[in-house]
Design a protein around this motif. Structure first.
Motif, PDB file in Angstrom:
ATOM      1  N   ASP A 119     -10.057  31.513  20.034  1.00  0.00           N
ATOM      2  CA  ASP A 119      -8.684  31.027  20.238  1.00  0.00           C
ATOM      3  C   ASP A 119      -7.751  31.535  19.143  1.00  0.00           C
ATOM      4  O   ASP A 119      -6.612  31.936  19.403  1.00  0.00           O
ATOM      5  CB  ASP A 119      -8.651  29.494  20.221  1.00  0.00           C
ATOM      6  CG  ASP A 119      -9.165  28.860  21.502  1.00  0.00           C
ATOM      7  OD1 ASP A 119      -9.461  29.595  22.463  1.00  0.00           O
ATOM      8  OD2 ASP A 119      -9.275  27.619  21.532  1.00  0.00           O
ATOM      9  N   GLU A 120      -8.241  31.497  17.900  1.00  0.00           N
ATOM     10  CA  GLU A 120      -7.394  31.899  16.778  1.00  0.00           C
ATOM     11  C   GLU A 120      -7.080  33.392  16.831  1.00  0.00           C
ATOM     12  O   GLU A 120      -5.959  33.814  16.497  1.00  0.00           O
ATOM     13  CB  GLU A 120      -8.064  31.541  15.455  1.00  0.00           C
ATOM     14  CG  GLU A 120      -7.190  31.754  14.230  1.00  0.00           C
ATOM     15  CD  GLU A 120      -5.901  30.935  14.254  1.00  0.00           C
ATOM     16  OE1 GLU A 120      -4.927  31.354  13.598  1.00  0.00           O
ATOM     17  OE2 GLU A 120      -5.874  29.876  14.925  1.00  0.00           O
TER      18      GLU A 120
ATOM     19  N   VAL B 156      -6.799  35.104  19.620  1.00  0.00           N
ATOM     20  CA  VAL B 156      -5.789  35.214  20.678  1.00  0.00           C
ATOM     21  C   VAL B 156      -4.411  34.829  20.137  1.00  0.00           C
ATOM     22  O   VAL B 156      -3.407  35.500  20.414  1.00  0.00           O
ATOM     23  CB  VAL B 156      -6.170  34.336  21.887  1.00  0.00           C
ATOM     24  CG1 VAL B 156      -5.016  34.260  22.890  1.00  0.00           C
ATOM     25  CG2 VAL B 156      -7.425  34.873  22.566  1.00  0.00           C
ATOM     26  N   ARG B 157      -4.346  33.764  19.363  1.00  0.00           N
ATOM     27  CA  ARG B 157      -3.054  33.329  18.821  1.00  0.00           C
ATOM     28  C   ARG B 157      -2.442  34.395  17.907  1.00  0.00           C
ATOM     29  O   ARG B 157      -1.226  34.635  17.933  1.00  0.00           O
ATOM     30  CB  ARG B 157      -3.226  32.017  18.057  1.00  0.00           C
ATOM     31  CG  ARG B 157      -3.549  30.828  18.947  1.00  0.00           C
ATOM     32  CD  ARG B 157      -3.504  29.530  18.156  1.00  0.00           C
ATOM     33  NE  ARG B 157      -3.997  28.420  18.939  1.00  0.00           N
ATOM     34  CZ  ARG B 157      -5.217  27.900  18.837  1.00  0.00           C
ATOM     35  NH1 ARG B 157      -6.072  28.385  17.931  1.00  0.00           N
ATOM     36  NH2 ARG B 157      -5.587  26.895  19.608  1.00  0.00           N
TER      37      ARG B 157
ATOM     38  N   ALA C  24      -1.020  37.105  20.025  1.00  0.00           N
ATOM     39  CA  ALA C  24       0.162  36.690  20.789  1.00  0.00           C
ATOM     40  C   ALA C  24       1.377  36.416  19.906  1.00  0.00           C
ATOM     41  O   ALA C  24       2.457  36.113  20.422  1.00  0.00           O
ATOM     42  CB  ALA C  24      -0.171  35.438  21.601  1.00  0.00           C
ATOM     43  N   ASP C  25       1.226  36.558  18.612  1.00  0.00           N
ATOM     44  CA  ASP C  25       2.324  36.297  17.676  1.00  0.00           C
ATOM     45  C   ASP C  25       3.315  37.468  17.741  1.00  0.00           C
ATOM     46  O   ASP C  25       3.014  38.578  17.289  1.00  0.00           O
ATOM     47  CB  ASP C  25       1.782  36.139  16.258  1.00  0.00           C
ATOM     48  CG  ASP C  25       2.837  35.682  15.269  1.00  0.00           C
ATOM     49  OD1 ASP C  25       4.036  35.863  15.533  1.00  0.00           O
ATOM     50  OD2 ASP C  25       2.450  35.156  14.206  1.00  0.00           O
TER      51      ASP C  25
ATOM     52  N   ASN D 236     -11.512  27.994  28.029  1.00  0.00           N
ATOM     53  CA  ASN D 236     -10.610  28.162  26.888  1.00  0.00           C
ATOM     54  C   ASN D 236      -9.257  27.480  27.094  1.00  0.00           C
ATOM     55  O   ASN D 236      -8.790  27.290  28.222  1.00  0.00           O
ATOM     56  CB  ASN D 236     -10.458  29.632  26.505  1.00  0.00           C
ATOM     57  CG  ASN D 236      -9.434  30.377  27.334  1.00  0.00           C
ATOM     58  OD1 ASN D 236      -8.233  30.179  27.211  1.00  0.00           O
ATOM     59  ND2 ASN D 236      -9.926  31.266  28.205  1.00  0.00           N
ATOM     60  N   LYS D 237      -8.638  27.147  25.976  1.00  0.00           N
ATOM     61  CA  LYS D 237      -7.394  26.366  25.963  1.00  0.00           C
ATOM     62  C   LYS D 237      -6.157  27.221  25.699  1.00  0.00           C
ATOM     63  O   LYS D 237      -5.050  26.680  25.571  1.00  0.00           O
ATOM     64  CB  LYS D 237      -7.499  25.278  24.884  1.00  0.00           C
ATOM     65  CG  LYS D 237      -8.716  24.375  25.048  1.00  0.00           C
ATOM     66  CD  LYS D 237      -8.962  23.537  23.802  1.00  0.00           C
ATOM     67  CE  LYS D 237     -10.266  22.761  23.902  1.00  0.00           C
ATOM     68  NZ  LYS D 237     -10.591  22.039  22.643  1.00  0.00           N
ATOM     69  N   VAL D 238      -6.325  28.533  25.624  1.00  0.00           N
ATOM     70  CA  VAL D 238      -5.194  29.393  25.255  1.00  0.00           C
ATOM     71  C   VAL D 238      -4.818  30.379  26.355  1.00  0.00           C
ATOM     72  O   VAL D 238      -3.973  31.249  26.133  1.00  0.00           O
ATOM     73  CB  VAL D 238      -5.506  30.164  23.949  1.00  0.00           C
ATOM     74  CG1 VAL D 238      -5.660  29.209  22.781  1.00  0.00           C
ATOM     75  CG2 VAL D 238      -6.757  31.037  24.103  1.00  0.00           C
ATOM     76  N   HIS D 239      -5.409  30.238  27.524  1.00  0.00           N
ATOM     77  CA  HIS D 239      -5.160  31.215  28.597  1.00  0.00           C
ATOM     78  C   HIS D 239      -3.675  31.312  28.942  1.00  0.00           C
ATOM     79  O   HIS D 239      -3.172  32.399  29.248  1.00  0.00           O
ATOM     80  CB  HIS D 239      -5.962  30.836  29.846  1.00  0.00           C
ATOM     81  CG  HIS D 239      -5.731  31.751  31.004  1.00  0.00           C
ATOM     82  ND1 HIS D 239      -6.333  32.980  31.114  1.00  0.00           N
ATOM     83  CD2 HIS D 239      -4.919  31.631  32.105  1.00  0.00           C
ATOM     84  CE1 HIS D 239      -5.925  33.582  32.222  1.00  0.00           C
ATOM     85  NE2 HIS D 239      -5.066  32.786  32.838  1.00  0.00           N
TER      86      HIS D 239
ATOM     87  N   THR E 176      -1.125  31.050  27.050  1.00  0.00           N
ATOM     88  CA  THR E 176      -0.278  31.347  25.892  1.00  0.00           C
ATOM     89  C   THR E 176       0.950  32.149  26.323  1.00  0.00           C
ATOM     90  O   THR E 176       0.816  33.191  26.974  1.00  0.00           O
ATOM     91  CB  THR E 176      -1.067  32.152  24.839  1.00  0.00           C
ATOM     92  OG1 THR E 176      -2.171  31.364  24.384  1.00  0.00           O
ATOM     93  CG2 THR E 176      -0.194  32.513  23.659  1.00  0.00           C
TER      94      THR E 176
END
Length: 307
Positions: A96-97, A99-100, A103-104, A133-136, A138
């Motif tokens: 997740d991190e 991906v974040r 996506a920044d 996953n919890k970031v799809h 984003t």
């Protein structure tokens, strides 16, 4: 440890997409990074693609100071298990991190596509991470998933392939032969499985029962919906039909089919035809259980480097 061809914290306007490649059971992230770079070179994608190969340090690996260890047994790094050295963080939180960071928009203002891929044990990560996953969603990026030759999947129902047709153990190793060898086989039927043969056959990470850690935060119905809705491609080696390369022959895994290829084809058929997903599957010609063959084949480039 993360291998990457560009910095994750340096502003880069040239990057338009990312490939996150997860290693297999050997946790040889350096090899998978090399494979991914080779694929990017052959596809002409290196100028605008950031390629990342995370390293899940586990087992007898020697972590650097402050480096997080991941579990190798039970609910492990393949299924979003919590770190034994820092139980508040799971292996899927780690992804997740990444991906974040990708996506920044302050770092990658033009990045719009993220592909998460994995082969063998990494394919297990890809299929389970896709589901949970919890970031799809984003903002600013679209995520797709590429699942290559895993030994097992997280089945969304208690049924399993019946041992007939393409799931017949007596003939499954002959799938690659004949005129239909390069086609996705569909001769699978599904029914109840005798739990006396494998008591854990439907427990996470082989099924949805008894989920812990990262995967426990959502209901079964939510996970099924995410599985159906998220764009996924299954890459199955034409001749990945032999019990080699760390093949999981446990009763729980054998409940999913006699070979890796049959397991992937059966799962693909069930998810699409029974649950209504619109996933894709590719039989990769001439490849067995070999990540470099799979990911450096022409038919795969549009999947891991989408335009």
């Amino acid at each position: 440890m993360v291998y990457a061809n560009y910095a994750l914290d340096g502003r880069n306007t040239a990057i338009t997409r990312a490939l996150i490649m997860v290693h297999g059971a050997g946790r040889n992230a350096d090899h998978y990074f090399e494979t991914s770079i080779a694929a990017g070179f052959l596809a002409g994608a290196l100028d605008n693609t950031i390629i990342i190969a995370p390293h899940f340090i586990a087992g007898n690996d020697k972590p650097a100071p402050n480096e997080i260890m991941w579990p190798e047994r039970g609910d492990n790094w393949r299924s979003g298990g919590p770190s034994p050295t820092n139980p508040t963080i799971t292996s899927f939180d780690f992804l997740d991190e990444i991906v974040r960071k990708l996506a920044d928009k302050r770092t990658f203002p033009n990045l719009t596509k993220i592909v998460l891929a994995g082969h063998s044990a990494g394919g297990q990560v890809a299929t389970r991470y896709e589901m949970v996953n919890k970031v799809h969603a984003t903002p600013g990026v679209t995520m797709t998933y590429v699942v290559a030759n895993p030994s097992s999947y997280a089945w969304p129902a208690a049924v399993r392939p019946l041992p007939s047709g393409d799931a017949d153990s007596a003939t499954a190793d002959k799938e690659a032969l004949g005129a239909d060898g390069e086609k996705v086989h569909t001769n699978f039927t599904f029914g109840p499985f005798d739990a006396a043969k494998a008591a854990n056959y439907d427990k996470w990470p082989a099924g949805l029962e008894n989920r812990t850690g990262y995967a426990a935060s959502k209901s079964d119905d939510q996970l099924k919906r995410q599985l159906i809705e998220r764009p996924t491609t299954y890459l199955l080696g034409l001749v990945d039909v032999l019990p080699i390369g760390g093949f999981d022959s446990s009763p729980t895994a054998m409940a999913q089919g006699p070979t890796r290829r049959a397991r992937g084809e059966a799962f693909f058929k069930y998810v699409n035809e029974t649950l209504g997903a619109k996933h894709n599957a590719i039989i990769v010609p001439e490849c067995g259980h070999n990540d470099r063959c799979i990911f450096t084949t022409d038919v795969v480039f549009p999947v891991i480097f989408p335009r």
